[in-house]
Each structure stands twice: as structure tokens, then as C-alpha cells.
Design an enzyme around this catalytic site. Structure first.
Site, mmCIF file in Angstrom:
data_model
loop_
_atom_site.group_PDB
_atom_site.id
_atom_site.type_symbol
_atom_site.label_atom_id
_atom_site.label_comp_id
_atom_site.label_asym_id
_atom_site.label_seq_id
_atom_site.Cartn_x
_atom_site.Cartn_y
_atom_site.Cartn_z
ATOM 1 N N CYS A 40 0.899 -1.155 0.004
ATOM 2 C CA CYS A 40 0.190 -0.062 -0.034
ATOM 3 C C CYS A 40 0.770 1.366 0.189
ATOM 4 O O CYS A 40 2.144 1.222 0.489
ATOM 5 C CB CYS A 40 -0.996 0.027 1.275
ATOM 6 N N HIS A 41 0.336 2.239 -0.700
ATOM 7 C CA HIS A 41 1.253 3.754 -0.471
ATOM 8 C C HIS A 41 1.495 3.970 1.062
ATOM 9 O O HIS A 41 2.767 4.719 1.146
ATOM 10 C CB HIS A 41 0.391 4.667 -1.081
ATOM 11 N N THR A 42 0.915 3.567 2.052
ATOM 12 C CA THR A 42 1.181 3.824 3.302
ATOM 13 C C THR A 42 2.482 3.169 3.722
ATOM 14 O O THR A 42 3.371 3.779 4.484
ATOM 15 C CB THR A 42 0.076 3.492 4.311
ATOM 16 N N HIS A 62 0.979 -3.964 6.096
ATOM 17 C CA HIS A 62 -0.265 -4.215 6.885
ATOM 18 C C HIS A 62 -1.407 -4.506 5.930
ATOM 19 O O HIS A 62 -2.664 -4.337 6.359
ATOM 20 C CB HIS A 62 -0.453 -2.622 7.421
ATOM 21 N N GLU A 63 -1.361 -5.138 4.989
ATOM 22 C CA GLU A 63 -2.496 -5.455 4.049
ATOM 23 C C GLU A 63 -2.474 -7.041 3.788
ATOM 24 O O GLU A 63 -2.159 -7.251 2.500
ATOM 25 C CB GLU A 63 -2.250 -4.558 2.786
ATOM 26 N N CYS A 92 -11.505 -4.305 20.165
ATOM 27 C CA CYS A 92 -11.443 -5.093 21.401
ATOM 28 C C CYS A 92 -13.094 -5.404 21.724
ATOM 29 O O CYS A 92 -13.064 -6.542 22.394
ATOM 30 C CB CYS A 92 -10.581 -4.412 22.461
ATOM 31 N N CYS A 95 -13.260 -1.086 24.809
ATOM 32 C CA CYS A 95 -12.905 0.132 25.218
ATOM 33 C C CYS A 95 -13.939 1.208 25.133
ATOM 34 O O CYS A 95 -14.664 1.068 24.414
ATOM 35 C CB CYS A 95 -11.592 0.597 24.355
ATOM 36 N N CYS A 98 -14.617 1.671 21.140
ATOM 37 C CA CYS A 98 -15.633 0.326 20.751
ATOM 38 C C CYS A 98 -16.849 0.266 21.171
ATOM 39 O O CYS A 98 -17.784 0.144 20.595
ATOM 40 C CB CYS A 98 -14.789 -0.841 20.991
ATOM 41 N N CYS A 106 -10.776 1.892 17.786
ATOM 42 C CA CYS A 106 -10.215 1.150 19.160
ATOM 43 C C CYS A 106 -8.931 1.330 19.619
ATOM 44 O O CYS A 106 -8.053 1.699 18.899
ATOM 45 C CB CYS A 106 -10.189 -0.439 18.870
ATOM 46 N N ARG A 110 -3.455 0.496 20.476
ATOM 47 C CA ARG A 110 -3.071 1.576 19.500
ATOM 48 C C ARG A 110 -1.665 2.224 20.121
ATOM 49 O O ARG A 110 -0.699 2.563 19.242
ATOM 50 C CB ARG A 110 -4.217 2.645 19.254
ATOM 51 N N CYS A 169 -6.625 -3.604 4.018
ATOM 52 C CA CYS A 169 -6.571 -2.120 3.821
ATOM 53 C C CYS A 169 -7.337 -1.482 2.664
ATOM 54 O O CYS A 169 -8.352 -0.984 2.866
ATOM 55 C CB CYS A 169 -5.153 -1.727 3.848
ATOM 56 N N ARG A 364 -2.268 -2.622 -7.361
ATOM 57 C CA ARG A 364 -1.923 -3.315 -6.071
ATOM 58 C C ARG A 364 -0.919 -4.472 -6.673
ATOM 59 O O ARG A 364 -1.251 -5.007 -7.505
ATOM 60 C CB ARG A 364 -2.908 -4.024 -5.195
#
Ligand SMILES: NC(=O)C1=CN([C@@H]2O[C@H](COP(=O)(O)OP(=O)(O)OC[C@H]3O[C@@H](n4cnc5c(N)ncnc54)[C@H](O)[C@@H]3O)[C@@H](O)[C@H]2O)C=CC1
Ligand SMILES: N[C@@H](CCC(=O)N[C@@H](CSC=O)C(=O)NCC(=O)O)C(=O)O
Length: 369
Positions: A40-42, A62-63, A92, A95, A98, A106, A110, A169, A364
Site C-alpha cells: 500500500c502507499h502507506t 499491513h495489507e 477489542c 474500550c 468500541c 479502538c 493503539r 487495507c 496493487r
């Protein structure tokens, strides 16, 4: 155990494919074998050094999609053999956030996630005895990764992991921003800035929502064909005009668009997108991620006259509750994932995936282990 991984040893450096050490999962953690991961670009954003939360050396990614190998003490929601998608936005269920019913943000893991460590403040990765940091709670650029239980969505094992990893993602973010953040209604007009994985998914979401006019905007016209396939009614290249693109968009419509989406990470485009929103009620959704020190601005009059600026993380989707259903939707063909996968390659070639993204040649690239 040993694991092949693409490690980011420092900002701006190509990833290095090495064999890292991965510790077993601790309490509340799960060891996952990643089968596929999108780029991903992130990931490129963090690798560039622009991310205020970027820590190195780290395993980015992360994907992904994978299979549970081992669970730590107290883990009950998944077991070895389950097919899963790691979540950079955990859920979760307990919290304040959530329970609010107002957001997917959430906070269970984090704070530590943002520092590149597991909830107990340590890493499960090392190389030559030195710790390697985690990334966004996922680190899918390692064949074996450890994630918090609350950061895993259990999915249908029959789903194609080369496709559904994109629901970790990009595709979820774009589609979700349309439905959950903007709440696009039938007939609404929509303008989408940036036609990468996120923007194209937003187009698909706009079509699902039965939007009327769907304008796709990109400086790279090579993206237009797929944009039209996904439902764009018109495509515009800002370079074709001798005036700012928001002026063009307002002239095209009279008063602007009901919804605009910035899917690039450029603060100047974010301003254009806001100013292209309809007087009185138009809203602009910021999805793109901008680097450290960048800020958005506009004349306050733009807000006084009824435009709203909003942001969207992971499309407002609650991963453990909603992602399994989105996987089912993809299996039924209601979310079309295949066209996003323009390239596939092995982990050894992962730097080519970044090159293709920067050259504007891929939507992608999906890595397989
Ligand atoms: N908020 C969230 O939850 C998420 C945010 N993101 C962010 O979304 C953004 C897009 O990600 P991808 O689709 O993966 O990126 P991408 O690089 O694949 O696509 C970006 C597109 O924007 C176009 N573009 C660049 N400058 C432009 C300009 N001035 N005017 C018009 N078009 C322009 C490029 O040609 C490209 O087609 C990134 O900033 C990424 O970090 C990504 C995932 C989730
Ligand atoms: N770490 C950065 C901001 C990065 C960011 O905004 N991430 C998005 C997801 S991008 C996915 O590809 C996001 O959802 N952020 C919310 C979150 O809780 O991480 C910074 O510090 O500026």
C-alpha cells in the site's frame, strides 16, 4: 523460529530480504503465517521517513492474509488453522471507542502499535540479536508475524487470499469511507481525487451506493480505464486545465459535489477537494495520509457556507465484526477484488512493487511467500 522477511533497516533504503528470528506469541497474541500481502502507499510513506510514527528497523506491511499457526495464553477467538486478516485498526469490543457505537478507532493496542511494539512494550522480531520493530500491529512483510488477538479478523477459509488480503487495507478503506463515513445516498454526486487502490475502491463503493455522477480525478490518465470499469461516469486530469481543478468541478456542477474524497495524501488537493464540495451541505472526506509537518488550510468561509471536512481511517470499518462479511461479499462477487491485483511477485522482488507504485504502473502488487 526463523522467518523470511523484508526488513526496512532505515528510512529511504530499499527493503532487505533476510531471515529474522520470531519469538512465540505471548498472552493475548497469535502467531500467523502470512500467505499474501498487498503493498500500500502507506508502506511507502513510512519507508520514506515521512511518518512521524515511523521506527526503524522494522517489518512493514499491513495489507495481508494468513493462517493461524499458534496462539498465546488466553486467546479464544482464533485457533491454529483459522484463516485471518490482520487489522491495523483493532477491535477489542470493550474500550470507550468500541463501546461508543460512533467510531472504529479502538484504542486497545493503539499506543504500543504506534511505537512499533507489542502491547507488553517488547518486540517479537529480532535480527542478529537486535530488536526489529513491528508496524501498524501487522508486519505482513514477514512470512511469520505475531499480532494481538484483537487485531485479527477470522474469515472464510475458502476465500482467495491473493484477493482478500486487499480487504486488510485498501479496498475496505475506499468502500468503507463511502458507506460509513460519507454515507453516500442514491443519486448523490461524488468526486474522487486519486485513483490508486483507495480511490478506485471508493468508486466501487459509490457505484454500490447508487451514486449519480461519479467523477474520477488523477494526474495519471493510465488510471482512467479501470476507474470507468468500476463505475466512474467521467474522468478528469487536472493537467488538462488552465485553472484549479476545484473551479473546473464547480463550473461542471453549478455548486459543487455532495461528497468529495481525497485519496492521495496531498494537502493542496485536500483543500481543492473541500472547496469542490457543495455549498450548504457538501462534505469532503480526507483519506490520504500526509507527511510530518504538513497541515490543511482553507478560508473559514468555506465551512461557514456549509461544507464539512471529515476524515476516515480503515473506512470506518470495525474489522472483527464487519470484515468477515466483506470477505463473503467478495466471494459472491459483490466486491470486485481481482482488477486491483495488477501484479503478483515473490517476497524477493518486493522492492519492484514499490517501484511500480511510484512509477504509477500498478494498482496493487500482491506478494506471495
Ligand atoms: N485513511 C486510511 O485509512 C488509509 C489511507 N491511505 C492513504 O491513501 C492514499 C492513497 O493510497 P493508494 O491508493 O495506495 O496510493 P497510490 O499511490 O496507489 O494512488 C495515489 C494516486 O493519486 C494520484 N495522484 C498523485 N498526485 C495527484 C494529484 N495532485 N492530483 C490527482 N491525482 C494525483 C496518483 O497518480 C495515483 O494514481 C495514501 O496517502 C495512503 O497512505 C491508505 C490506506 C488507508
Ligand atoms: N502514523 C501517521 C499516520 C498514518 C495514518 O494516518 N494511518 C491511517 C491508516 S493508513 C493505512 O494504510 C490510519 O488509519 N490512522 C489511524 C490510526 O489509528 O493509525 C502519523 O502519525 O501521522
Amino acid at each position: 523460529m526463523k522467518s523470511r522477511a523484508a526488513v526496512a533497516f532505515g528510512p529511504g533504503k530499499p527493503l532487505e530480504i533476510v531471515e529474522i528470528d520470531v519469538e512465540p506469541p505471548r498472552k493475548g497474541e497469535v502467531l500467523v503465517r502470512i500467505t499474501n500481502t498487498g503493498v500500500c502507499h502507506t508502506d511507502a510513506f513510512t519507508l520514506s521517513g515521512e511518518d512521524p510514527e515511523g521506527v526503524f528497523p522494522a517489518v512493514l506491511g499491513h495489507e495481508g492474509a494468513g493462517i493461524v499457526v499458534e496462539v498465546g495464553e488466553g486467546v479464544t477467538s482464533v485457533k491454529p488453522g483459522d484463516h485471518v486478516i490482520p487489522l491495523y485498526t483493532a477491535e477489542c469490543g470493550e474500550c470507550l471507542f468500541c463501546k461508543s457505537g460512533k467510531t472504529n478507532l479502538c484504542v486497545a493496542v493503539r499506543a504500543t502499535q504506534g511505537k512499533g511494539v507489542m502491547p507488553d512494550g517488547t518486540t517479537r522480531f529480532s535480527y542478529n540479536g537486535q530488536p526489529i520493530y513491528h508496524y501498524m500491529g501487522c508486519s505482513t512483510f514477514s512470512e511469520y508475524t505475531v499480532v494481538a488477538e484483537v487485531s485479527l479478523a477470522k474469515i472464510n477459509p475458502d476465500a482467495n487470499p491473493e484477493h482478500v488480503c486487499l480487504l486488510g487495507c485498501g479496498v475496505t478503506t475506499g468502500i468503507g469511507a463511502v458507506h460509513n463515513t460519507a454515507k453516500v445516498q442514491p443519486g448523490d454526486s461524488v468526486a474522487i481525487f486519486g485513483l490508486g487502490g483507495i480511490g478506485l475502491a471508493a468508486i466501487q463503493g459509490a457505484r454500490q451506493a447508487k451514486a449519480g455522477r461519479i467523477i474520477a480525478i488523477d494526474t495519471n490518465p493510465a488510471k482512467f480505464e479501470l476507474a470507468r470499469t468500476f463505475g466512474a461516469t467521467e474522468c478528469l486530469n487536472p493537467k488538462d486545465f488552465d485553472k484549479p481543478i476545484h473551479e473546473v468541478l464547480i463550473e461542471m456542477t453549478g455548486w459543487g459535489f455532495d461528497h468529495t474524497f481525497e485519496c492521495i495524501g496531498n494537502v493542496n488537493v485536500m483543500r481543492s477537494a473541500l472547496e469542490a464540495a457543495h455549498r450548504g451541505w457538501g462534505q469532503s472526506i480526507v483519506i490520504g495520509v500526509a507527511g510530518a509537518g504538513k497541515e490543511i488550510s482553507t478560508r473559514p468561509f468555506q465551512l461557514i457556507t456549509g461544507r464539512t471536512w471529515k476524515g476516515s481511517a480503515f473506512g470506518g470499518v470495525k474489522g472483527r465484526t464487519q470484515l468477515p462479511g466483506m470477505v463473503e461479499d467478495a466471494m459472491k462477487g459483490e466486491i470486485d477484488l481481482a482488477p486491483f491485483v495488477t501484479h503478483t511477485m515473490g517476497l524477493d522482488d518486493i522492492n519492484k512493487a514499490f517501484d511500480l507504485m511510484h512509477e504509477g504502473k500498478s494498482i496493487r502488487t500482491v506478494i506471495h511467500y
